[in-house]
Design a protein around this motif. Structure first.
Motif, PDB file in Angstrom:
ATOM      1  N   CYS A 170     -13.682 -42.126  -9.153  1.00 42.55           N
ATOM      2  CA  CYS A 170     -14.017 -43.360  -8.841  1.00 42.55           C
ATOM      3  C   CYS A 170     -13.425 -44.651  -9.757  1.00 42.55           C
ATOM      4  O   CYS A 170     -12.847 -45.636  -9.287  1.00 42.55           O
ATOM      5  CB  CYS A 170     -15.277 -43.831  -8.396  1.00 42.55           C
ATOM      6  N   THR A 171     -13.739 -44.059 -11.108  1.00 48.24           N
ATOM      7  CA  THR A 171     -13.178 -44.939 -12.179  1.00 48.24           C
ATOM      8  C   THR A 171     -11.724 -45.012 -12.147  1.00 48.24           C
ATOM      9  O   THR A 171     -10.984 -46.113 -12.190  1.00 48.24           O
ATOM     10  CB  THR A 171     -13.734 -44.331 -13.401  1.00 48.24           C
ATOM     11  N   GLU A 172     -11.339 -43.811 -12.075  1.00 48.53           N
ATOM     12  CA  GLU A 172      -9.817 -43.589 -12.039  1.00 48.53           C
ATOM     13  C   GLU A 172      -8.805 -44.442 -11.005  1.00 48.53           C
ATOM     14  O   GLU A 172      -7.976 -45.053 -11.008  1.00 48.53           O
ATOM     15  CB  GLU A 172      -9.228 -42.344 -12.317  1.00 48.53           C
ATOM     16  N   ALA A 173      -9.586 -44.442  -9.864  1.00 47.45           N
ATOM     17  CA  ALA A 173      -8.940 -44.828  -8.573  1.00 47.45           C
ATOM     18  C   ALA A 173      -9.360 -46.538  -8.393  1.00 47.45           C
ATOM     19  O   ALA A 173      -9.017 -47.054  -7.602  1.00 47.45           O
ATOM     20  CB  ALA A 173      -9.551 -44.241  -7.269  1.00 47.45           C
TER      21      ALA A 173
ATOM     22  N   GLN B 131     -14.781 -50.189  -6.759  1.00 44.95           N
ATOM     23  CA  GLN B 131     -15.625 -51.045  -7.274  1.00 44.95           C
ATOM     24  C   GLN B 131     -17.344 -50.761  -7.126  1.00 44.95           C
ATOM     25  O   GLN B 131     -17.849 -51.400  -8.056  1.00 44.95           O
ATOM     26  CB  GLN B 131     -15.171 -52.483  -7.070  1.00 44.95           C
ATOM     27  N   LYS B 132     -17.468 -50.019  -6.033  1.00 48.49           N
ATOM     28  CA  LYS B 132     -18.864 -49.893  -5.533  1.00 48.49           C
ATOM     29  C   LYS B 132     -19.189 -48.550  -5.308  1.00 48.49           C
ATOM     30  O   LYS B 132     -18.342 -47.903  -4.321  1.00 48.49           O
ATOM     31  CB  LYS B 132     -19.253 -50.976  -4.655  1.00 48.49           C
ATOM     32  N   VAL B 133     -20.266 -48.094  -5.693  1.00 45.77           N
ATOM     33  CA  VAL B 133     -20.538 -46.711  -5.186  1.00 45.77           C
ATOM     34  C   VAL B 133     -22.066 -46.670  -4.808  1.00 45.77           C
ATOM     35  O   VAL B 133     -22.901 -47.055  -5.517  1.00 45.77           O
ATOM     36  CB  VAL B 133     -20.553 -45.406  -6.481  1.00 45.77           C
ATOM     37  N   VAL B 134     -22.438 -46.190  -3.556  1.00 42.62           N
ATOM     38  CA  VAL B 134     -23.809 -46.244  -2.951  1.00 42.62           C
ATOM     39  C   VAL B 134     -24.083 -44.709  -3.026  1.00 42.62           C
ATOM     40  O   VAL B 134     -23.466 -44.016  -2.250  1.00 42.62           O
ATOM     41  CB  VAL B 134     -23.781 -47.051  -1.855  1.00 42.62           C
ATOM     42  N   LEU B 135     -25.000 -44.395  -3.505  1.00 40.82           N
ATOM     43  CA  LEU B 135     -25.524 -42.894  -3.593  1.00 40.82           C
ATOM     44  C   LEU B 135     -26.762 -42.846  -2.476  1.00 40.82           C
ATOM     45  O   LEU B 135     -27.595 -43.641  -2.535  1.00 40.82           O
ATOM     46  CB  LEU B 135     -26.025 -42.337  -4.918  1.00 40.82           C
TER      47      LEU B 135
ATOM     48  N   CYS C  25     -23.481 -47.367 -13.787  1.00 39.35           N
ATOM     49  CA  CYS C  25     -23.091 -48.750 -13.594  1.00 39.35           C
ATOM     50  C   CYS C  25     -22.755 -49.779 -14.536  1.00 39.35           C
ATOM     51  O   CYS C  25     -23.491 -49.725 -15.557  1.00 39.35           O
ATOM     52  CB  CYS C  25     -24.532 -49.316 -12.844  1.00 39.35           C
ATOM     53  N   ASP C  26     -21.569 -50.278 -14.495  1.00 44.95           N
ATOM     54  CA  ASP C  26     -20.955 -51.153 -15.994  1.00 44.95           C
ATOM     55  C   ASP C  26     -20.026 -52.334 -15.255  1.00 44.95           C
ATOM     56  O   ASP C  26     -19.183 -52.143 -14.814  1.00 44.95           O
ATOM     57  CB  ASP C  26     -20.017 -50.170 -16.583  1.00 44.95           C
ATOM     58  N   LYS C  27     -20.826 -53.330 -15.610  1.00 47.10           N
ATOM     59  CA  LYS C  27     -20.282 -54.565 -15.075  1.00 47.10           C
ATOM     60  C   LYS C  27     -18.921 -55.161 -15.638  1.00 47.10           C
ATOM     61  O   LYS C  27     -18.011 -55.546 -15.037  1.00 47.10           O
ATOM     62  CB  LYS C  27     -21.162 -55.792 -15.113  1.00 47.10           C
ATOM     63  N   GLU C  28     -18.842 -54.502 -16.920  1.00 51.99           N
ATOM     64  CA  GLU C  28     -17.657 -54.900 -17.578  1.00 51.99           C
ATOM     65  C   GLU C  28     -16.579 -53.951 -17.226  1.00 51.99           C
ATOM     66  O   GLU C  28     -15.407 -54.339 -17.139  1.00 51.99           O
ATOM     67  CB  GLU C  28     -17.738 -54.309 -19.214  1.00 51.99           C
ATOM     68  N   LYS C  29     -16.839 -52.758 -16.792  1.00 54.87           N
ATOM     69  CA  LYS C  29     -15.755 -51.854 -16.262  1.00 54.87           C
ATOM     70  C   LYS C  29     -15.269 -52.045 -14.804  1.00 54.87           C
ATOM     71  O   LYS C  29     -14.575 -51.491 -14.412  1.00 54.87           O
ATOM     72  CB  LYS C  29     -16.170 -50.295 -16.688  1.00 54.87           C
ATOM     73  N   GLY C  30     -16.280 -52.720 -14.451  1.00 55.39           N
ATOM     74  CA  GLY C  30     -16.048 -53.124 -12.941  1.00 55.39           C
ATOM     75  C   GLY C  30     -16.432 -51.971 -12.010  1.00 55.39           C
ATOM     76  O   GLY C  30     -16.100 -52.009 -10.861  1.00 55.39           O
TER      77      GLY C  30
ATOM     78  N   ILE D 163     -24.466 -32.032  -9.474  1.00 53.93           N
ATOM     79  CA  ILE D 163     -24.384 -32.565 -10.764  1.00 53.93           C
ATOM     80  C   ILE D 163     -23.098 -32.481 -11.192  1.00 53.93           C
ATOM     81  O   ILE D 163     -22.351 -33.645 -11.544  1.00 53.93           O
ATOM     82  CB  ILE D 163     -25.334 -31.721 -11.903  1.00 53.93           C
ATOM     83  N   GLN D 164     -22.028 -31.497 -11.384  1.00 55.00           N
ATOM     84  CA  GLN D 164     -20.918 -31.347 -11.952  1.00 55.00           C
ATOM     85  C   GLN D 164     -19.978 -32.277 -10.534  1.00 55.00           C
ATOM     86  O   GLN D 164     -19.366 -33.138 -11.036  1.00 55.00           O
ATOM     87  CB  GLN D 164     -20.065 -30.142 -12.153  1.00 55.00           C
ATOM     88  N   GLY D 165     -20.176 -32.106  -9.423  1.00 53.03           N
ATOM     89  CA  GLY D 165     -19.553 -32.696  -8.333  1.00 53.03           C
ATOM     90  C   GLY D 165     -19.887 -34.278  -8.643  1.00 53.03           C
ATOM     91  O   GLY D 165     -18.667 -34.966  -8.311  1.00 53.03           O
ATOM     92  N   THR D 166     -20.886 -34.758  -8.777  1.00 51.55           N
ATOM     93  CA  THR D 166     -21.193 -36.300  -8.877  1.00 51.55           C
ATOM     94  C   THR D 166     -20.573 -36.665 -10.111  1.00 51.55           C
ATOM     95  O   THR D 166     -19.968 -37.746 -10.148  1.00 51.55           O
ATOM     96  CB  THR D 166     -22.733 -36.335  -8.880  1.00 51.55           C
ATOM     97  N   GLN D 167     -20.174 -35.914 -11.183  1.00 45.53           N
ATOM     98  CA  GLN D 167     -19.500 -36.395 -12.477  1.00 45.53           C
ATOM     99  C   GLN D 167     -18.059 -36.757 -12.006  1.00 45.53           C
ATOM    100  O   GLN D 167     -17.371 -37.443 -12.572  1.00 45.53           O
ATOM    101  CB  GLN D 167     -19.692 -35.500 -13.692  1.00 45.53           C
ATOM    102  N   ALA D 168     -17.667 -35.720 -11.164  1.00 43.47           N
ATOM    103  CA  ALA D 168     -16.275 -35.820 -10.687  1.00 43.47           C
ATOM    104  C   ALA D 168     -15.993 -36.979  -9.938  1.00 43.47           C
ATOM    105  O   ALA D 168     -15.119 -37.710  -9.818  1.00 43.47           O
ATOM    106  CB  ALA D 168     -15.772 -34.348 -10.078  1.00 43.47           C
ATOM    107  N   VAL D 169     -17.092 -37.272  -8.831  1.00 39.34           N
ATOM    108  CA  VAL D 169     -16.883 -38.285  -8.053  1.00 39.34           C
ATOM    109  C   VAL D 169     -16.797 -39.553  -8.996  1.00 39.34           C
ATOM    110  O   VAL D 169     -15.997 -40.613  -8.577  1.00 39.34           O
ATOM    111  CB  VAL D 169     -18.157 -38.518  -6.885  1.00 39.34           C
ATOM    112  N   LEU D 170     -17.778 -39.851  -9.977  1.00 37.00           N
ATOM    113  CA  LEU D 170     -17.830 -40.808 -10.799  1.00 37.00           C
ATOM    114  C   LEU D 170     -16.402 -41.203 -11.509  1.00 37.00           C
ATOM    115  O   LEU D 170     -15.978 -42.120 -11.717  1.00 37.00           O
ATOM    116  CB  LEU D 170     -19.053 -41.103 -11.498  1.00 37.00           C
ATOM    117  N   GLN D 171     -15.930 -40.120 -11.892  1.00 33.29           N
ATOM    118  CA  GLN D 171     -14.728 -40.023 -12.730  1.00 33.29           C
ATOM    119  C   GLN D 171     -13.486 -40.524 -11.794  1.00 33.29           C
ATOM    120  O   GLN D 171     -12.875 -41.522 -12.052  1.00 33.29           O
ATOM    121  CB  GLN D 171     -14.368 -38.783 -13.335  1.00 33.29           C
TER     122      GLN D 171
END
Ligand code: NAD
Length: 245
Positions: free
Chosen positions: A102-105, A108-112, A157-162, A92-100
């Motif tokens: 990914c956004t900062e880096a 464009q695509k995340v496959v879980l 998943c957010d197309k606007e944010k890419g 849970i926390q780790g996945t939040q860190a991964v998503l954060q």
């Protein structure tokens, strides 16, 4: 914005694991440049850069994700570890860190890699589809955290944010170098503990060959585009035939 980013540059989080390594090998075959992020390094391969770290550490992830456009998240504590705090922290926390990260880096695509058990309530499912609701009473805490993890990834998943996301749900995975499923079955049988049949012998269980899971993960990644109907969705992945169990 991200000059070094290329669509063939990907990272596999959990790439030292059973599924992760099979995925890495197939990605290399297909001409991808691969970075592995994992708490351990279990092998070396030409063309693969290893980053050793804990996925809960966003800074460590950020270093590994520079220039990466596609991330496969295939890391989890083993279901048998029975450590609630660890499942909570990593899944849970780790996945939040991964998503954060990914956004900062600018990924464009995340496959879980999720799990088919997220819809299993303990009663029979035959030809179960993806519109089944999440289990209200998951079979164990591992599964409960896989449900939370999948929701987090799909919601991101957010197309606007890419940032585009998708989840693949295999059930039991088997194949070469499987450290858990088949070895545990064989060991249990050797110890004489497989002498009982639950029900009348007509129960079926869904196992998936590891190459089919890898195929599903790569197909999902390559189909994930802003106009694609798979954005923010989960897909069961299976073999043609379930196994009599
Ligand atoms: P595995 O244990 O072989 O691989 C998991 C990898 O994750 C390991 O290399 C481990 O070191 C890494 N990892 C664990 N915690 C980490 C952390 N905090 N930071 C970085 N790396 C970490 O497991 P697997 O069978 O390859 O499973 C891969 C994925 O598939 C998991 O998400 C699992 O939930 C899912 N899954 C597996 C099965 C199955 O039958 N094997 C079935 C359904 C879903």
């Amino acid at each position: 914005l991200y000059p070094l980013q290329s669509s063939k540059r990907c990272a596999v989080i959990g790439g030292s694991g059973f599924l992760g390594r099979h995925l890495v090998e197939k990605l290399l075959d297909k001409g991808y440049t691969v970075s592995v992020f994992d708490i351990r390094q279990s092998y070396e391969l030409p063309g693969v850069t290893f980053h050793q770290g804990d996925l809960c550490d966003k800074q460590a992830l950020l270093t590994a994700l520079q220039g990466v456009s596609l991330v496969f998240h295939c890391a989890s504590p083993a279901p048998a570890s029975d450590d609630k705090a660890l499942f909570q922290r990593v899944n849970i926390q780790g996945t939040q860190a991964v998503l954060q990260a990914c956004t900062e880096a600018g990924v464009q695509k995340v496959v879980l890699t999720s799990s088919a058990s997220v819809v299993f309530e303990g009663t029979d499912i035959k030809d179960g589809r993806e519109d089944l609701p999440y289990a209200k009473k998951p079979i164990d805490y591992y599964t409960q955290t896989k449900i939370e993890q999948e929701k987090l990834v799909l919601k991101a998943c957010d197309k606007e944010k890419g940032l585009l996301t998708v989840a693949i749900r295999p059930h039991g995975i088997f194949g070469p170098r499987d450290p858990q499923l088949v070895p545990i079955l064989v060991d249990t049988a050797r110890r004489g503990k497989m002498k009982f049949i639950i029900g009348d012998g007509s129960n079926l269980v869904d196992f998936t060959f590891v190459d089919n899971v890898v195929h599903g993960l790569i197909l999902a990644a390559e189909s994930l585009r802003p106009e694609s109907p798979i954005c923010g969705k989960a897909y069961h992945i299976t073999n043609d035939e379930p196994v009599r169990f």
